[in-house]
Design an enzyme around this catalytic site. Structure first.
Site, PDB file in Angstrom:
ATOM      1  N   HIS A  25     -10.385  63.141   0.873  1.00  0.00           N
ATOM      2  CA  HIS A  25     -10.585  61.870   0.169  1.00  0.00           C
ATOM      3  C   HIS A  25      -9.352  60.973   0.257  1.00  0.00           C
ATOM      4  O   HIS A  25      -9.186  60.073  -0.563  1.00  0.00           O
ATOM      5  CB  HIS A  25     -10.914  62.123  -1.309  1.00  0.00           C
ATOM      6  CG  HIS A  25     -12.153  62.918  -1.528  1.00  0.00           C
ATOM      7  ND1 HIS A  25     -12.180  64.287  -1.445  1.00  0.00           N
ATOM      8  CD2 HIS A  25     -13.424  62.540  -1.809  1.00  0.00           C
ATOM      9  CE1 HIS A  25     -13.406  64.720  -1.675  1.00  0.00           C
ATOM     10  NE2 HIS A  25     -14.179  63.676  -1.898  1.00  0.00           N
ATOM     11  N   GLU A  74     -25.232  57.937   2.164  1.00  0.00           N
ATOM     12  CA  GLU A  74     -24.559  56.849   2.868  1.00  0.00           C
ATOM     13  C   GLU A  74     -25.260  56.469   4.161  1.00  0.00           C
ATOM     14  O   GLU A  74     -25.393  55.278   4.480  1.00  0.00           O
ATOM     15  CB  GLU A  74     -23.099  57.221   3.141  1.00  0.00           C
ATOM     16  CG  GLU A  74     -22.180  57.140   1.936  1.00  0.00           C
ATOM     17  CD  GLU A  74     -22.319  58.326   1.000  1.00  0.00           C
ATOM     18  OE1 GLU A  74     -21.793  58.267  -0.124  1.00  0.00           O
ATOM     19  OE2 GLU A  74     -22.961  59.323   1.392  1.00  0.00           O
TER      20      GLU A  74
END
Length: 377
Positions: free
Chosen positions: A169, A100
């Site tokens: 998450h 990322e």
């Protein structure tokens, strides 16, 4: 990759620029709209609304491209980019490594060069690996360059809790990014919201954090004929009155709008008329619309699934205190996620997230239709 980006930076020509300017003008600010489906032409899933928005914007402007993990060959982790690789090719639909920080930095650099990247995160939890690029490289550059460098980039992907994916998450980042000057932060609820706001985000000259929700991708909503037009977009910074009411204002965004509308239906059966405000934009926040609603109803319940401390609801509450305190007939109520990391067990996860009944009870409290929590503790 970098050579491709440099070639793309000079591509498009004057015709593409003029086309983009005409499209951008169609997104001029408008007054707050009531959610209305009287002219609805069809129903559309949220993922399809996002897909068509990407498709049309990439067709209209050759500077727009999509990059992220599995956006190409796999058609997107949630199938939002379905068919785009086949239509636009691997130079404009770029599969990236699981890095990322790396591909977000490439996206920001491409925006510096004049491209309009759309960076997809498989989940915004993974964007924490790239938060330096989002905050320090994207959000601050226009200011630090005295306005000489624009950063027209969109960071998009699912935000907030899904189901059974645990604490790492399941976080809501609306308040995180909403606190940062230089960013615009959007959070759609319906298909029309998703389509109109994503188009606006791509056309915007500034970095936009676009917070979707995994549980909403497969939801269907009516879409008006107007929203199906390729020039359609929604103004950034404007909330939407999803349901009019006179007794209590309920503000919410993303999936929490649906729960708030469910609560409003239950409350109506008990004689309480709730006005539901779909925020749509976290930054800039539509303070005038929120204040106008509270001045009408004299009561406020804010709803979000993020943590309570320093949350979006806290900012909204303070805005009301500053601008409309004299209109309040009851203390402001905040409904948020629990102040704990998200549990993995399904029963505990449900307890950690706002539910429809929580909103109903809060609305009754501010309307003095039930005992306050301190009295029943």
């Amino acid at each position: 990759m970098l050579s491709i980006l440099r070639r793309k930076a000079t591509a498009g020509g004057s015709d593409a620029v003029l086309l983009r300017e005409r499209l951008r003008k169609s997104c001029a600010p408008a007054t707050t709209r009531l959610q209305g489906y009287a002219t609805a032409a069809k129903e559309m899933m949220v993922r399809d609304a996002l897909n068509t928005a990407l498709d049309e914007e990439m067709s209209a402007d050759p500077r727009v491209f999509l990059m992220g993990e599995e956006v190409g060959e796999y058609q997107g982790a949630y199938k939002v980019s379905k068919g785009l690789l086949q239509k636009f090719g691997p130079e404009r639909v770029v599969d990236t490594p699981i890095s990322e920080a790396g591909f977000t930095g490439i996206g920001v650099g491409a925006a510096y060069y004049g491209l309009r990247p759309v960076v997809e995160f498989m989940t915004f939890n993974f964007a924490m690996q790239a938060i330096d690029q989002i905050i320090n490289s994207a959000a601050k550059t226009n200011y630090m360059s005295a306005g000489n460098i624009s950063v027209p980039i969109v960071f998009r992907g699912p935000n907030g809790a899904a189901a059974g994916v645990g604490a790492q998450h399941s976080q809501c980042y609306a308040a995180w990014y909403g606190s940062c000057p230089g960013l615009k932060v959007l959070a759609p609820y319906s298909s029309e919201d998703a389509r109109g706001l994503l188009k606006a985000a791509i056309r915007d000259p500034d970095p936009v954090v676009f917070l979707e929700n995994e549980l909403m991708y497969g939801e269907r909503f009516p879409v008006s004929a107007e929203a199906l037009d390729s020039s359609f977009c929604l103004p950034i910074g404007k909330a939407k009155i999803e349901r009019e009411g006179k007794d209590v204002t309920i503000t919410a965004f993303s999936r929490m709008v649906g729960l708030s509308l469910e609560a409003a239906e239950i409350l109506a059966k008990e004689g309480i008329s709730a006005e539901v405000v779909n925020l749509l934009s976290i930054r800039p926040l539509d303070r005038p619309t929120i204040n106008a609603s509270v001045r009408k109803t004299n009561r406020l319940v804010t709803v979000e699934e993020g943590f309570p401390q320093n949350g979006v609801g806290a900012e909204i509450g303070m805005s009301i205190i500053e601008d409309s305190f004299g209109y309040l007939d009851a203390p402001i109520e905040r409904i948020t996620g629990a102040d704990v990391p998200m549990p993995y067990a399904a029963n505990l996860e449900r307890m950690a997230l706002p539910q429809t009944e929580d909103i109903v009870r809060a609305a009754k409290r501010v309307c003095y239709r039930s005992l306050p929590m301190t009295a029943t503790a």
